[in-house]
Write a protein that holds these residues in place. Structure first.
Motif, short mmCIF file in Angstrom:
data_model
loop_
_atom_site.label_atom_id
_atom_site.label_comp_id
_atom_site.label_asym_id
_atom_site.label_seq_id
_atom_site.Cartn_x
_atom_site.Cartn_y
_atom_site.Cartn_z
N LEU A 1 1.04 -1.15 -0.08
CA LEU A 1 0.19 -0.20 -0.16
C LEU A 1 0.89 1.37 0.02
N LYS A 2 1.83 1.51 -0.96
CA LYS A 2 2.37 2.63 -1.14
C LYS A 2 2.32 3.22 -2.76
N GLY A 3 2.46 4.39 -2.80
CA GLY A 3 2.74 5.10 -4.05
C GLY A 3 1.25 5.32 -4.69
N ALA A 4 1.05 5.01 -5.83
CA ALA A 4 -0.42 4.90 -6.71
C ALA A 4 -1.39 4.16 -5.99
N ILE A 5 -1.01 3.00 -5.75
CA ILE A 5 -1.96 2.08 -4.86
C ILE A 5 -2.36 2.48 -3.75
N ARG A 6 -1.54 3.13 -2.73
CA ARG A 6 -2.10 3.90 -1.59
C ARG A 6 -3.06 5.06 -1.97
N ASP A 7 -2.72 5.87 -2.89
CA ASP A 7 -3.51 6.92 -3.14
C ASP A 7 -4.98 6.59 -3.51
N LEU A 8 -4.81 5.37 -4.29
CA LEU A 8 -6.38 4.93 -4.90
C LEU A 8 -6.95 4.31 -3.95
N VAL A 9 -6.26 3.61 -2.85
CA VAL A 9 -6.89 3.03 -1.71
C VAL A 9 -7.65 3.93 -0.69
N GLU A 10 -6.89 5.14 -0.67
CA GLU A 10 -7.36 6.15 0.38
C GLU A 10 -8.44 6.88 -0.24
N ALA A 11 -8.37 7.29 -1.55
CA ALA A 11 -9.65 8.09 -2.26
C ALA A 11 -10.62 7.02 -2.39
N ASP A 12 -10.60 5.82 -2.47
CA ASP A 12 -11.71 4.93 -2.65
C ASP A 12 -12.62 4.74 -1.32
N ILE A 13 -11.68 4.68 -0.14
CA ILE A 13 -12.08 4.52 1.13
C ILE A 13 -13.06 5.58 1.49
N LYS A 14 -12.60 6.97 1.54
CA LYS A 14 -13.23 8.19 1.50
C LYS A 14 -14.65 8.04 0.58
N MET A 15 -14.49 7.79 -0.75
CA MET A 15 -15.88 7.76 -1.53
C MET A 15 -16.67 6.84 -1.22
N LEU A 16 -16.47 5.39 -1.14
CA LEU A 16 -17.34 4.44 -0.45
C LEU A 16 -18.00 4.84 0.93
N CYS A 17 -17.25 5.40 1.94
CA CYS A 17 -17.79 5.68 3.17
C CYS A 17 -18.88 6.87 2.92
N GLU A 18 -18.46 7.88 2.14
CA GLU A 18 -19.34 8.81 1.63
C GLU A 18 -20.77 8.04 1.26
N TRP A 19 -20.56 7.19 0.29
CA TRP A 19 -21.70 6.53 -0.59
C TRP A 19 -22.52 5.91 0.57
N LYS A 20 -21.92 5.23 1.64
CA LYS A 20 -22.53 4.59 2.60
C LYS A 20 -23.19 5.55 3.65
N SER A 21 -23.13 6.80 3.65
CA SER A 21 -23.47 7.73 4.60
C SER A 21 -22.54 7.72 5.99
N CYS A 22 -21.11 7.41 5.78
CA CYS A 22 -20.50 7.27 6.81
C CYS A 22 -19.47 8.49 6.76
N GLU A 23 -19.02 8.86 7.74
CA GLU A 23 -18.18 10.13 7.93
C GLU A 23 -16.75 9.51 8.46
N VAL A 24 -15.69 9.75 7.55
CA VAL A 24 -14.17 9.31 7.57
C VAL A 24 -13.79 10.49 8.77
N GLN A 25 -13.35 10.11 9.82
CA GLN A 25 -12.78 10.87 10.94
C GLN A 25 -11.39 11.00 10.56
N GLU A 26 -10.72 9.79 10.68
CA GLU A 26 -9.39 9.63 10.57
C GLU A 26 -9.04 8.68 9.66
N LEU A 27 -7.95 8.50 8.88
CA LEU A 27 -7.73 7.65 7.90
C LEU A 27 -6.06 7.46 7.62
N ASN A 28 -5.39 6.33 8.00
CA ASN A 28 -4.18 6.17 7.73
C ASN A 28 -3.83 5.11 6.96
N VAL A 29 -3.36 4.94 5.90
CA VAL A 29 -2.92 3.95 5.06
C VAL A 29 -1.52 3.89 5.13
N GLN A 30 -1.05 2.83 5.64
CA GLN A 30 0.30 2.45 5.79
C GLN A 30 0.77 1.23 4.75
#
Length: 146
Positions: A29-58
């Protein structure tokens, strides 16, 4: 009451700390893969009406602190996150699927989840106060009864 959220028939504060890892805990989970995962987590949580308060992709795991409405189960949210992101990763990076150890599974089975609740002492004080307040109201009502 600013920390609480409202829906049509409920006021809630349901926060969860969730951790999950790629299969074999590979440091992928680094580079472009990390960016894709981070963006998709935020997008999918918003789609499910969930609010991301903190996100740390290591490199080898993800920490997510999320507020989830009561109508969304954690298992369904995690199924959506892990499933949709894995499908998108395999489509975006076909080489990931060709490695013999991946197969069709990007994520390890399971995840860690813990509720993020109010302070225990605060709850004890609230319960104690409520009991005293209820007794006071009962005593007041009884004094009006004839």
């Amino acid at each position: 009451m600013g920390k609480y959220k409202k829906l049509s028939h409920v006021i809630y504060k349901c926060e969860y700390h969730i951790v999950w890892v790629p299969k074999y805990r590979l440091r992928i989970l680094k580079g472009a893969i990390r960016d894709l995962v981070e963006a998709d987590i935020k997008m999918l949580c918003e789609w499910k009406s969930c609010e991301v308060q903190e996100l740390n992709v290591q490199e080898d795991h993800i920490h997510l602190l999320v507020s989830v409405p009561p109508k969304v189960s954690i298992s369904k949210l995690m199924g959506t996150l892990k499933g949709k992101i894995a499908i998108k990763l395999f489509k975006s990076y076909p080489k990931l699927k060709k490695k013999p150890y991946w197969g069709n599974h990007f994520w390890a089975r399971g995840y860690f989840v813990s509720t993020v609740g109010l302070d225990e002492d605060m709850i004890k004080k609230y319960v104690k106060y409520q009991e005293k307040e209820e007794r006071r109201v009962e005593d007041q009502q009884q004094s009006f009864d004839f």
